[in-house]
Design a protein around this motif. Structure first.
Motif, PDB file in Angstrom:
ATOM      1  N   LYS A 149     -57.955 -12.600   4.640  1.00 50.50           N
ATOM      2  CA  LYS A 149     -57.904 -11.380   3.821  1.00 50.50           C
ATOM      3  C   LYS A 149     -56.453 -11.027   3.497  1.00 50.50           C
ATOM      4  N   LEU A 150     -56.167 -10.848   2.197  1.00 48.22           N
ATOM      5  CA  LEU A 150     -54.822 -10.480   1.749  1.00 48.22           C
ATOM      6  C   LEU A 150     -54.925  -9.365   0.719  1.00 48.22           C
ATOM      7  N   TRP A 151     -53.884  -8.548   0.662  1.00 48.00           N
ATOM      8  CA  TRP A 151     -53.758  -7.590  -0.439  1.00 48.00           C
ATOM      9  C   TRP A 151     -52.982  -8.309  -1.538  1.00 48.00           C
ATOM     10  N   VAL A 152     -53.545  -8.368  -2.748  1.00 52.47           N
ATOM     11  CA  VAL A 152     -52.956  -9.168  -3.824  1.00 52.47           C
ATOM     12  C   VAL A 152     -52.669  -8.265  -5.024  1.00 52.47           C
ATOM     13  N   VAL A 153     -51.465  -8.405  -5.567  1.00 52.01           N
ATOM     14  CA  VAL A 153     -51.069  -7.671  -6.776  1.00 52.01           C
ATOM     15  C   VAL A 153     -50.810  -8.692  -7.876  1.00 52.01           C
ATOM     16  N   PHE A 154     -51.464  -8.501  -9.023  1.00 52.63           N
ATOM     17  CA  PHE A 154     -51.196  -9.345 -10.184  1.00 52.63           C
ATOM     18  C   PHE A 154     -50.331  -8.569 -11.164  1.00 52.63           C
ATOM     19  N   THR A 155     -49.154  -9.108 -11.457  1.00 54.41           N
ATOM     20  CA  THR A 155     -48.271  -8.514 -12.466  1.00 54.41           C
ATOM     21  C   THR A 155     -47.244  -9.564 -12.878  1.00 54.41           C
ATOM     22  N   ASN A 156     -46.702  -9.435 -14.079  1.00 51.42           N
ATOM     23  CA  ASN A 156     -45.655 -10.356 -14.548  1.00 51.42           C
ATOM     24  C   ASN A 156     -46.035 -11.827 -14.406  1.00 51.42           C
ATOM     25  N   PHE A 157     -47.263 -12.179 -14.776  1.00 51.03           N
ATOM     26  CA  PHE A 157     -47.730 -13.573 -14.754  1.00 51.03           C
ATOM     27  C   PHE A 157     -47.789 -14.173 -13.349  1.00 51.03           C
ATOM     28  N   SER A 158     -47.774 -13.339 -12.320  1.00 52.36           N
ATOM     29  CA  SER A 158     -47.733 -13.860 -10.947  1.00 52.36           C
ATOM     30  C   SER A 158     -48.677 -13.094 -10.036  1.00 52.36           C
ATOM     31  N   LEU A 159     -49.114 -13.768  -8.970  1.00 51.19           N
ATOM     32  CA  LEU A 159     -49.810 -13.094  -7.877  1.00 51.19           C
ATOM     33  C   LEU A 159     -48.792 -12.853  -6.766  1.00 51.19           C
ATOM     34  N   PHE A 160     -48.767 -11.629  -6.243  1.00 48.99           N
ATOM     35  CA  PHE A 160     -47.897 -11.282  -5.117  1.00 48.99           C
ATOM     36  C   PHE A 160     -48.797 -10.967  -3.925  1.00 48.99           C
ATOM     37  N   PHE A 161     -48.480 -11.574  -2.762  1.00 51.62           N
ATOM     38  CA  PHE A 161     -49.347 -11.484  -1.589  1.00 51.62           C
ATOM     39  C   PHE A 161     -48.744 -10.597  -0.501  1.00 51.62           C
ATOM     40  N   TYR A 162     -49.575  -9.691   0.010  1.00 52.77           N
ATOM     41  CA  TYR A 162     -49.187  -8.787   1.091  1.00 52.77           C
ATOM     42  C   TYR A 162     -50.265  -8.873   2.178  1.00 52.77           C
ATOM     43  N   LYS A 163     -49.903  -8.465   3.405  1.00 54.90           N
ATOM     44  CA  LYS A 163     -50.940  -8.382   4.437  1.00 54.90           C
ATOM     45  C   LYS A 163     -51.835  -7.176   4.191  1.00 54.90           C
ATOM     46  N   SER A 164     -51.228  -6.052   3.742  1.00 54.25           N
ATOM     47  CA  SER A 164     -52.034  -4.866   3.432  1.00 54.25           C
ATOM     48  C   SER A 164     -51.355  -4.063   2.330  1.00 54.25           C
ATOM     49  N   HIS A 165     -52.086  -3.114   1.757  1.00 58.27           N
ATOM     50  CA  HIS A 165     -51.542  -2.323   0.651  1.00 58.27           C
ATOM     51  C   HIS A 165     -50.422  -1.390   1.115  1.00 58.27           C
ATOM     52  N   GLN A 166     -50.269  -1.239   2.443  1.00 65.18           N
ATOM     53  CA  GLN A 166     -49.221  -0.353   2.957  1.00 65.18           C
ATOM     54  C   GLN A 166     -47.862  -1.041   3.057  1.00 65.18           C
ATOM     55  N   ASP A 167     -47.848  -2.376   2.925  1.00 60.07           N
ATOM     56  CA  ASP A 167     -46.573  -3.104   3.015  1.00 60.07           C
ATOM     57  C   ASP A 167     -45.655  -2.715   1.862  1.00 60.07           C
ATOM     58  N   ASP A 168     -44.351  -2.697   2.148  1.00 60.75           N
ATOM     59  CA  ASP A 168     -43.377  -2.284   1.127  1.00 60.75           C
ATOM     60  C   ASP A 168     -42.974  -3.413   0.191  1.00 60.75           C
ATOM     61  N   TYR A 169     -43.192  -4.648   0.609  1.00 62.24           N
ATOM     62  CA  TYR A 169     -42.787  -5.767  -0.244  1.00 62.24           C
ATOM     63  C   TYR A 169     -43.692  -6.974   0.011  1.00 62.24           C
ATOM     64  N   PRO A 170     -43.804  -7.856  -0.977  1.00 60.68           N
ATOM     65  CA  PRO A 170     -44.663  -9.038  -0.818  1.00 60.68           C
ATOM     66  C   PRO A 170     -44.049 -10.078   0.103  1.00 60.68           C
ATOM     67  N   LEU A 171     -44.907 -10.851   0.728  1.00 60.73           N
ATOM     68  CA  LEU A 171     -44.458 -11.924   1.619  1.00 60.73           C
ATOM     69  C   LEU A 171     -44.377 -13.257   0.889  1.00 60.73           C
ATOM     70  N   ALA A 172     -45.078 -13.366  -0.220  1.00 57.16           N
ATOM     71  CA  ALA A 172     -45.061 -14.609  -0.996  1.00 57.16           C
ATOM     72  C   ALA A 172     -45.530 -14.297  -2.406  1.00 57.16           C
ATOM     73  N   SER A 173     -45.217 -15.214  -3.327  1.00 59.37           N
ATOM     74  CA  SER A 173     -45.661 -15.025  -4.708  1.00 59.37           C
ATOM     75  C   SER A 173     -46.079 -16.362  -5.307  1.00 59.37           C
ATOM     76  N   LEU A 174     -46.945 -16.278  -6.299  1.00 58.85           N
ATOM     77  CA  LEU A 174     -47.445 -17.488  -6.967  1.00 58.85           C
ATOM     78  C   LEU A 174     -47.396 -17.283  -8.481  1.00 58.85           C
ATOM     79  N   PRO A 175     -46.393 -17.863  -9.159  1.00 56.86           N
ATOM     80  CA  PRO A 175     -46.369 -17.773 -10.634  1.00 56.86           C
ATOM     81  C   PRO A 175     -47.542 -18.572 -11.207  1.00 56.86           C
ATOM     82  N   LEU A 176     -48.249 -17.987 -12.170  1.00 55.74           N
ATOM     83  CA  LEU A 176     -49.508 -18.567 -12.637  1.00 55.74           C
ATOM     84  C   LEU A 176     -49.409 -19.398 -13.910  1.00 55.74           C
TER      85      LEU A 176
END
Length: 557
Positions: free
Chosen positions: A463-490
């Motif tokens: 389970k990950l919190w995922v934000v899609f923006t700027n042609f990329s997926l940004f991965f967080y452990k939860s929505h409370q995290d201040d910054y992503p731990l990894a990103s995937l340009p699509l």
């Protein structure tokens, strides 16, 4: 490590492939971030299944991300420039007076949405009365409450202009902004955060349109949703012209940071149209080059092995008087076409028929625009094009597909002085292109939420919190995290549904694939699945025609 995040594929592996993929690192593999299938099924049976609930939930998840994005400005950026003498007091004051009231308002709005969703899900006794399975009343009340802040939304452009002006006047402030963009919390370019409030209104409009389409005219929520939609549509209409200008201005500022060897890229009247990879035919054969198309000029560049990760401009082709023709047969090179300028002709080849068509369509349209305009073109290149000191095809500037993968590990102690995951770099490594139309669509198609993620060869779902923006997926452990731990340009990825032979056996799963990289993602409902597929397709299937003529012509500088 790119900008404090690990970026998959672009810099996730060392040359000998000993380093694990960022998404299998302990950071994203804690037990607390894994949910079992049993828990998933129990949860699904307990919560509502109505489509309207999932639309309302999208409002909740994206509002959480939006509030975090506002905090990048109101907390992190203001803290970074607050004590700095190089930052003009007028700029600090404009940023504070523009964003603080918006942040305060949206914090209250988010709280109300969270309370309503909790009631809708039956986590209080209120649901027994049946009064709370709706969201239109909450949206109507808050959109009316947002109206007095419309002046703040008009000021986004003022903040953008003032920040650019102050950065030009102070090298210290320019460096401070550059350093801030390298912080983990600034996961997309700073100027993107500044324009977020304008884009957020577009998202409210989309959500309300979906609700109005879903409800019957007699539904208890329909009238409020329709009234809220009328309110937000009015504000969006008022701000549309300003937004189009600001998106173009922001894109020019971003490109300026990616390029070496140009003067005055940002001038009134210049519009960005497309950037991407083309192979340029020279005495040494085909060389990979990055091309930038504007409404008055084409620039071509190469990516050198420099510490700044920037692209060096080699030449410019003014559009006035230019002709473009297919020339595959002439040169025996697939997908080749020739740009015939008044001073210089260049033969280039695209990576596919589709890419060639996109480039030729956009260039032809831009040439027509250039013929009828007064022309903004001026010499952009700082070195003389005929000067041998500005070599067109220096061997040092030709790099392999794997070079970027090795770069981040060469000097781990020293941060990269420039963002290495901008769209220019992604296009370079994926050998593709992206247009201003694609950028405009991308900012309208933002999404956040929990997804379950599985690798091709792994068993469990994570389970990950995922934000899609700027042609990329940004991965967080939860929505409370201040910054992503990894990103995937699509860009370059395909998004499909798994085949029976892949043995996924779960509902609402989509598959992302680029070459040998495969990821599976599970969503919680049919609506959520459709939405993720829709937004990811907007990033993976770029537009084929320059729609900017239709929707931007009336908004030129």
């Amino acid at each position: 490590m790119v900008n404090g995040q690990k970026s998959l594929e672009l810099c996730g592996h060392s040359p000998d492939d000993r380093l694990p993929s960022p998404l299998t690192s302990p950071l994203l593999n804690d037990a607390c971030s894994v949910r079992t299938d049993d828990e998933d099924e129990v949860r699904r049976k307990r919560f509502p299944t109505d489509r309207a609930y999932f639309i309302a939930k999208e409002l909740l998840t994206t509002e959480r991300t939006y509030l975090k994005d506002l905090e990048v400005i109101t907390v992190s950026f203001q803290s970074a420039v607050g004590e700095d003498e190089a930052t003009p007091d007028s700029l600090k004051s404009t940023v504070h007076s523009t964003f603080e009231p918006l942040h305060k308002f949206h914090a209250g709005f988010l709280k109300e949405v969270e309370q309503r969703l909790a009631m809708w899900e039956g986590r209080s006794n209120a649901h027994i009365k049946g009064d709370y399975q709706r969201i239109g009343d909450v949206m109507l009340k808050n959109l009316q409450g947002l109206k007095p802040l419309t002046a703040n939304l008009h000021k986004q452009s003022e903040v953008l202009l003032e920040l650019e002006k102050a950065s030009r006047a102070s090298r210290k402030l320019e460096g401070l902004c550059r350093d801030f963009e390298l912080q983990k919390v600034c996961y997309v370019p700073l100027n993107v955060f500044i324009l977020r409030p304008l884009h957020r209104l577009v998202h409210y409009k989309q959500i309300l349109e979906r609700l109005c389409k879903h409800y019957t005219a007699t539904h208890v929520d329909f009238r409020d949703c329709r009234a809220a939609l009328a309110d937000v549509s009015e504000v969006v209409e008022l701000l549309q012209g300003s937004l189009i200008k600001m998106e173009n201005f922001q894109k020019l500022l971003e490109l300026k940071k990616d390029l070496i060897g140009i003067d005055n890229l940002v001038v009134p009247g210049r519009e960005f149209i497309r950037l991407g990879c083309l192979s340029k035919l020279s005495g040494k054969g085909l060389q990979q080059r990055m091309f930038f198309l504007f409404n008055d000029v084409i620039l071509y560049t190469s990516r050198g092995m420099t510490t700044t990760n920037q692209f060096k401009v080699h030449g410019q082709l003014p559009l006035h008087g230019m002709k473009v023709r297919e020339s595959e047969d002439e040169w025996g090179v697939p997908h080749a076409f020739t740009l015939v300028g008044e001073r210089l002709s260049v033969v280039v080849a695209a990576s596919s028929v589709k890419e060639m068509e996109k480039w030729m369509d956009d260039i032809k349209t831009a040439i027509e625009m250039a013929q009828t305009s007064n022309g903004t073109s001026s010499d952009l290149v700082t070195c003389n094009l005929t000067d041998n000191k500005c070599p067109e095809d220096s061997p040092a500037e030709v790099e392999s597909e794997d070079d970027m993968a090795a770069l981040p590990h060469a000097a781990p102690e020293r941060p990269t002085p420039h963002r290495g995951n901008t769209m220019v770099h992604v296009c370079w490594h994926r050998n593709t292109s992206v247009s201003m139309v694609d950028f405009s669509i991308a900012v309208e198609n933002q999404l956040s939420g929990n997804l379950l993620r599985k690798f091709k060869n792994s068993n469990g779902w994570q389970k990950l919190w995922v934000v899609f923006t700027n042609f990329s997926l940004f991965f967080y452990k939860s929505h409370q995290d201040d910054y992503p731990l990894a990103s995937l340009p699509l860009l370059g990825y395909s998004v499909t549904v798994p085949s029976d032979t892949e043995n996924i056996h779960k509902d609402y799963v989509f598959k992302l694939q680029f070459k040998s990289h495969v990821y599976y993602f599970r969503t919680e409902s049919e609506y959520t699945f459709d939405r993720w597929m829709e937004v990811i397709r907007s990033a993976t299937v770029p537009s084929s025609r320059a729609r900017f003529l239709n929707n931007k012509e009336s908004h030129l500088h």
